[in-house]
Write a protein that holds these residues in place. Structure first.
Motif, PDB file in Angstrom:
ATOM      1  N   GLY A 176      48.085 -11.280  14.501  1.00 58.37           N
ATOM      2  CA  GLY A 176      49.055 -11.966  13.643  1.00 58.37           C
ATOM      3  C   GLY A 176      48.430 -12.513  12.369  1.00 58.37           C
ATOM      4  O   GLY A 176      48.844 -13.548  11.854  1.00 58.37           O
ATOM      5  N   LEU A 177      47.413 -11.807  11.854  1.00 58.49           N
ATOM      6  CA  LEU A 177      46.739 -12.298  10.639  1.00 58.49           C
ATOM      7  C   LEU A 177      47.266 -11.561   9.409  1.00 58.49           C
ATOM      8  O   LEU A 177      47.611 -10.383   9.475  1.00 58.49           O
ATOM      9  CB  LEU A 177      45.221 -12.047  10.734  1.00 58.49           C
ATOM     10  N   GLU A 178      47.289 -12.305   8.304  1.00 56.98           N
ATOM     11  CA  GLU A 178      47.565 -11.650   7.039  1.00 56.98           C
ATOM     12  C   GLU A 178      46.207 -11.434   6.369  1.00 56.98           C
ATOM     13  O   GLU A 178      45.488 -12.405   6.099  1.00 56.98           O
ATOM     14  CB  GLU A 178      48.459 -12.543   6.174  1.00 56.98           C
ATOM     15  N   LEU A 179      45.847 -10.171   6.163  1.00 55.05           N
ATOM     16  CA  LEU A 179      44.511  -9.872   5.647  1.00 55.05           C
ATOM     17  C   LEU A 179      44.546  -9.568   4.150  1.00 55.05           C
ATOM     18  O   LEU A 179      45.503  -8.971   3.648  1.00 55.05           O
ATOM     19  CB  LEU A 179      43.922  -8.662   6.393  1.00 55.05           C
ATOM     20  N   MET A 180      43.482  -9.981   3.480  1.00 55.15           N
ATOM     21  CA  MET A 180      43.336  -9.694   2.046  1.00 55.15           C
ATOM     22  C   MET A 180      41.891  -9.358   1.765  1.00 55.15           C
ATOM     23  O   MET A 180      41.002  -9.770   2.508  1.00 55.15           O
ATOM     24  CB  MET A 180      43.674 -10.923   1.211  1.00 55.15           C
ATOM     25  N   LEU A 181      41.650  -8.641   0.687  1.00 59.58           N
ATOM     26  CA  LEU A 181      40.262  -8.367   0.281  1.00 59.58           C
ATOM     27  C   LEU A 181      39.916  -9.306  -0.870  1.00 59.58           C
ATOM     28  O   LEU A 181      40.730  -9.526  -1.763  1.00 59.58           O
ATOM     29  CB  LEU A 181      40.111  -6.913  -0.188  1.00 59.58           C
ATOM     30  N   LEU A 182      38.703  -9.823  -0.819  1.00 54.82           N
ATOM     31  CA  LEU A 182      38.253 -10.751  -1.855  1.00 54.82           C
ATOM     32  C   LEU A 182      36.880 -10.274  -2.341  1.00 54.82           C
ATOM     33  O   LEU A 182      35.943 -10.170  -1.549  1.00 54.82           O
ATOM     34  CB  LEU A 182      38.163 -12.153  -1.238  1.00 54.82           C
ATOM     35  N   SER A 183      36.788  -9.955  -3.638  1.00 52.44           N
ATOM     36  CA  SER A 183      35.521  -9.432  -4.160  1.00 52.44           C
ATOM     37  C   SER A 183      34.987 -10.285  -5.286  1.00 52.44           C
ATOM     38  O   SER A 183      35.754 -10.912  -6.021  1.00 52.44           O
ATOM     39  CB  SER A 183      35.712  -8.017  -4.712  1.00 52.44           C
ATOM     40  N   VAL A 184      33.671 -10.273  -5.402  1.00 44.57           N
ATOM     41  CA  VAL A 184      33.017 -10.999  -6.482  1.00 44.57           C
ATOM     42  C   VAL A 184      32.366  -9.980  -7.413  1.00 44.57           C
ATOM     43  O   VAL A 184      31.643  -9.099  -6.965  1.00 44.57           O
ATOM     44  CB  VAL A 184      31.940 -11.949  -5.916  1.00 44.57           C
ATOM     45  N   VAL A 212      35.737  -0.635  -3.641  1.00 48.37           N
ATOM     46  CA  VAL A 212      36.643  -1.652  -3.085  1.00 48.37           C
ATOM     47  C   VAL A 212      38.087  -1.338  -3.483  1.00 48.37           C
ATOM     48  O   VAL A 212      39.009  -1.456  -2.667  1.00 48.37           O
ATOM     49  CB  VAL A 212      36.262  -3.073  -3.565  1.00 48.37           C
ATOM     50  N   LYS A 213      38.271  -0.898  -4.720  1.00 43.23           N
ATOM     51  CA  LYS A 213      39.642  -0.593  -5.169  1.00 43.23           C
ATOM     52  C   LYS A 213      40.223   0.582  -4.384  1.00 43.23           C
ATOM     53  O   LYS A 213      41.408   0.594  -4.062  1.00 43.23           O
ATOM     54  CB  LYS A 213      39.647  -0.295  -6.673  1.00 43.23           C
ATOM     55  N   ARG A 214      39.353   1.549  -4.053  1.00 42.64           N
ATOM     56  CA  ARG A 214      39.855   2.662  -3.212  1.00 42.64           C
ATOM     57  C   ARG A 214      40.172   2.149  -1.803  1.00 42.64           C
ATOM     58  O   ARG A 214      41.185   2.517  -1.217  1.00 42.64           O
ATOM     59  CB  ARG A 214      38.817   3.794  -3.142  1.00 42.64           C
ATOM     60  N   ASN A 215      39.298   1.266  -1.275  1.00 47.94           N
ATOM     61  CA  ASN A 215      39.549   0.677   0.055  1.00 47.94           C
ATOM     62  C   ASN A 215      40.885  -0.059   0.066  1.00 47.94           C
ATOM     63  O   ASN A 215      41.624  -0.013   1.039  1.00 47.94           O
ATOM     64  CB  ASN A 215      38.452  -0.319   0.441  1.00 47.94           C
ATOM     65  N   GLU A 271      45.647  -0.567   2.368  1.00 47.44           N
ATOM     66  CA  GLU A 271      46.882  -1.233   1.905  1.00 47.44           C
ATOM     67  C   GLU A 271      46.796  -2.753   2.042  1.00 47.44           C
ATOM     68  O   GLU A 271      47.645  -3.393   2.660  1.00 47.44           O
ATOM     69  CB  GLU A 271      48.088  -0.691   2.684  1.00 47.44           C
ATOM     70  N   LEU A 272      45.714  -3.312   1.504  1.00 51.11           N
ATOM     71  CA  LEU A 272      45.547  -4.769   1.546  1.00 51.11           C
ATOM     72  C   LEU A 272      45.504  -5.295   0.110  1.00 51.11           C
ATOM     73  O   LEU A 272      44.979  -4.622  -0.777  1.00 51.11           O
ATOM     74  CB  LEU A 272      44.226  -5.138   2.241  1.00 51.11           C
ATOM     75  N   PRO A 273      46.039  -6.497  -0.116  1.00 51.94           N
ATOM     76  CA  PRO A 273      45.919  -7.067  -1.460  1.00 51.94           C
ATOM     77  C   PRO A 273      44.452  -7.342  -1.802  1.00 51.94           C
ATOM     78  O   PRO A 273      43.651  -7.605  -0.904  1.00 51.94           O
ATOM     79  CB  PRO A 273      46.692  -8.381  -1.360  1.00 51.94           C
ATOM     80  N   LEU A 274      44.126  -7.274  -3.078  1.00 52.93           N
ATOM     81  CA  LEU A 274      42.730  -7.473  -3.507  1.00 52.93           C
ATOM     82  C   LEU A 274      42.667  -8.470  -4.651  1.00 52.93           C
ATOM     83  O   LEU A 274      43.455  -8.397  -5.593  1.00 52.93           O
ATOM     84  CB  LEU A 274      42.149  -6.131  -3.965  1.00 52.93           C
TER      85      LEU A 274
END
Ligand code: SF4
Ligand code: ZN
Length: 343
Positions: A80-88, A103-106, A111-114
């Motif tokens: 039940g988690l909402e997952l997102m990608l966070l990059s530096v 990362v953008k291809r991932n 299909e996760l927000p980045l």
């Protein structure tokens, strides 16, 4: 004669698990690897249903495997988690710009927000510019301190409840060894923790779901799953000290594969004698980030860069923090000591 998988005894084994020595087929290896991460998550109660979790994504093998496995387990076990990608984006031409493309291809594949936060927008400095000023000796100190805070700031912008990072068992064992070798008791005590709780305003709790996953198995998993990841080393990567700890650990692993887990267990079970002085956590007087000094490490490093005195944040110059805070000029002698002459 082909070796049969020791788990299903039906299919042909295609690999020997580095962690256990078992000969497994691809599917049984995937299952074993994923189940172990799931067990780690459940045993340490890393997440709660309904939480928003930012996956620190660099495009490298660890964070790519982490994103893949987190998405898969979230669906398989209904976390039940909402997952997102966070990059530096540290601003390293020829390295991070390319890995961020991964990362953008991932992001598309999973299909996760980045969200990408950059050193340039947060600090006004790219790592390219920092290396120009400080040289190639202490650059990773700047980069590490800035990254830690950048991830927190990105996580706050994304309003995530937690950040998970791709630190694997080898990373944790290396850090235990490094802290032992440096006698850094405060870090030694913290470094094996699988999660950090929120220590104050502006700090988002972090966890390491791959804490017990061997690096070799992460590579095998990414390889057999044909995951899209970026495998080039940073062009500014001297980090000699960690390199020695890494080589030492790899040598130990080749003699006895359990060494990695054994070092982690040793670190987990060390206790600090009563009366040993520990730094007291407070907040930075300038930016409000957690700090055991008047100014946080990030603010001191930044001040050093902006004043053309990059050594200000390297080593111990705590007594100058008051002067920096009140914008007082430093004496010539103080300045001379902080110039980058012997970088
Ligand atoms: Fe930053 Fe050093 Fe890592 Fe390169 S190797 S990304 S400079 S910490
Ligand atoms: Zn600060």
């Amino acid at each position: 004669m082909p070796v049969l998988c020791s788990s299903c005894a039906e299919k042909r084994a295609v690999l020997k698990r580095p962690k256990t020595g078992h000969s497994l087929c691809k599917d049984c290896f995937f299952w074993a690897f994923e189940e172990e991460v799931h067990q780690t998550i459940v045993a340490a109660k890393l997440f709660r249903h309904g939480e928003t979790v930012g996956i620190a994504a660099s495009g490298g093998k660890d964070s790519t495997v982490l994103a893949h496995v987190m998405k898969l387990l979230n669906e398989r076990y209904d976390y039940g988690l909402e997952l997102m990608l966070l990059s530096v984006d540290e601003g390293i031409t020829g390295y991070r710009d390319d890995s961020l493309e991964t990362v953008k291809r991932n992001q598309q594949q999973y299909e996760l927000p980045l969200k990408i936060v950059s050193y340039e927008e947060l600090y006004g400095w790219t790592m390219d510019a920092i290396v120009k000023q400080v040289g190639l000796k202490n650059n990773c100190t700047f980069c590490g301190v800035f990254r830690r805070q950048a991830l927190d700031r990105g996580a706050i912008m994304l309003k995530v409840d937690k950040i998970c990072t791709g630190h694997n068992a080898d990373d944790v064992a290396e850090t235990v060894l490094m802290n032992v070798l440096r006698g850094d008791i405060a870090r030694l005590r913290r470094c094996t923790a699988i999660s950090t709780s929120s220590e104050g305003d502006g700090v988002v709790p972090r966890c390491k779901p791959l804490k017990y996953a061997y690096e070799k198995e992460i590579v095998l998993y990414a390889y057999f799953k044909k995951l899209d990841y970026f495998s080039t080393e940073c062009i500014y990567s001297p980090n000699a000290y960690r390199g020695y700890a890494r080589t030492f650990l790899k040598d130990l692993e080749s003699v006895r594969p359990s060494s990695i887990i054994d070092v982690i267990h040793s670190g987990e079970n060390l206790s600090v004698r009563d009366g040993v002085k520990m730094p007291v956590q407070g907040t930075c007087n300038r930016c409000g980030y957690i700090s055991s000094q008047a100014l946080c490490k990030s603010c001191v490093l930044l001040e050093g860069l902006n004043r053309g005195l990059p050594k200000l944040g390297i080593g111990k110059h705590h007594r100058l923090h008051g002067k920096i805070l009140s914008q007082q000029p430093l004496t010539e002698k103080e300045q001379r000591k902080l110039k980058p002459v012997d970088f």
